[in-house]
Design an enzyme around this catalytic site. Sequence first.
Site, PDB file in Angstrom:
ATOM      1  N   GLY A  10       1.960  -5.732   2.653  1.00  0.00           N
ATOM      2  CA  GLY A  10       2.932  -4.827   2.982  1.00  0.00           C
ATOM      3  C   GLY A  10       3.425  -4.995   4.510  1.00  0.00           C
ATOM      4  O   GLY A  10       2.991  -5.829   5.207  1.00  0.00           O
ATOM      5  N   TYR A 127       6.988  11.206  -4.613  1.00  0.00           N
ATOM      6  CA  TYR A 127       6.289  10.300  -3.660  1.00  0.00           C
ATOM      7  C   TYR A 127       5.981  11.152  -2.273  1.00  0.00           C
ATOM      8  O   TYR A 127       4.905  10.907  -1.900  1.00  0.00           O
ATOM      9  CB  TYR A 127       7.401   9.172  -3.068  1.00  0.00           C
ATOM     10  CG  TYR A 127       7.061   8.550  -1.895  1.00  0.00           C
ATOM     11  CD1 TYR A 127       6.199   7.593  -2.004  1.00  0.00           C
ATOM     12  CD2 TYR A 127       7.731   8.716  -0.648  1.00  0.00           C
ATOM     13  CE1 TYR A 127       5.553   7.091  -0.741  1.00  0.00           C
ATOM     14  CE2 TYR A 127       7.307   8.006   0.547  1.00  0.00           C
ATOM     15  CZ  TYR A 127       6.208   7.035   0.632  1.00  0.00           C
ATOM     16  OH  TYR A 127       5.986   6.433   1.555  1.00  0.00           O
TER      17      TYR A 127
END
Length: 297
Positions: A10, A127
Amino acid sequence: MRFVVTGHNGQVVQSLIERGGAAGHVVVPAGRPELDLASGNAAAILSALERTTPDVIVSAAAYTGVDKAESERELAFAVNAAGAGHVAAAATALGVPLLHLSTDYVFSGEGTRAWNEDDPPGPMGVYGASKLAGERKVLAASPNSAVLRTAWVYSPFGANFVKTMLRLAESREEVGVVADQFGNPTSALAIADAVIRVAGNLATSDDPAMRGVFHMAGSGETSWAGLAEEIFALSAARGGPTARVRPISTADYPTAAARPANSRLDCSRLAAVHGLRLPDWRYSLTEVIDRLVAQRT
């Protein structure tokens, strides 16, 4: 300090490895298969983190497919809610501070003023709902934690809006970009610097005010179209790809998940409590564009 950060590839993980190393810290990424947040196995997550011998844990791994989450609700909640909670419980068991990364998507996007930490959340999609649930589990499981909400993250690493714009400019003279959504572009490099500072504060002070929820985004605001215009201007000045921006509305660019029109975050609590304010987004963007254009030459 020895930072253990969840995830491998990430943007925040890679930025922490770079910035933490430069500052003399040890940064250890922890991700699959050894650390699988979707597994639901709290004991396995604790065991994996215990083996890394952390001084502080940074909970950065997440399910980030905003649109895909609409059809993968169970997986999104497994990672972003239950998984985050298990990481927080592990931090408590190991007696170390936890910093958990969250998002502007916990808010509804209504209004025009910047959201502060006391505003009631109202996520528009799966989300955001899963990240909000994760925040609550983290705070319940780890009293020695700080939840850091950020927004519009970009960096020299991974996939992000800045890299997408530069790629599109290689083959297009004009790019349509949404102009009616507003927020704070935030460099993951700046996030990494801030995480290191906050972690140091938690490690050296037991002040309860330093724990809890904080907004941590780049200073200043713009629209996606405004961000794209700045990207192309900076790139052109360095001999990189550029294009014209055609402002469009959210309605012109339909997506599976609704996006907040107002993602502005008020970061004054972070400044008041931790003595920390992230740089202006234009300054941070310049640093990233310098690197990305240089990589293309």
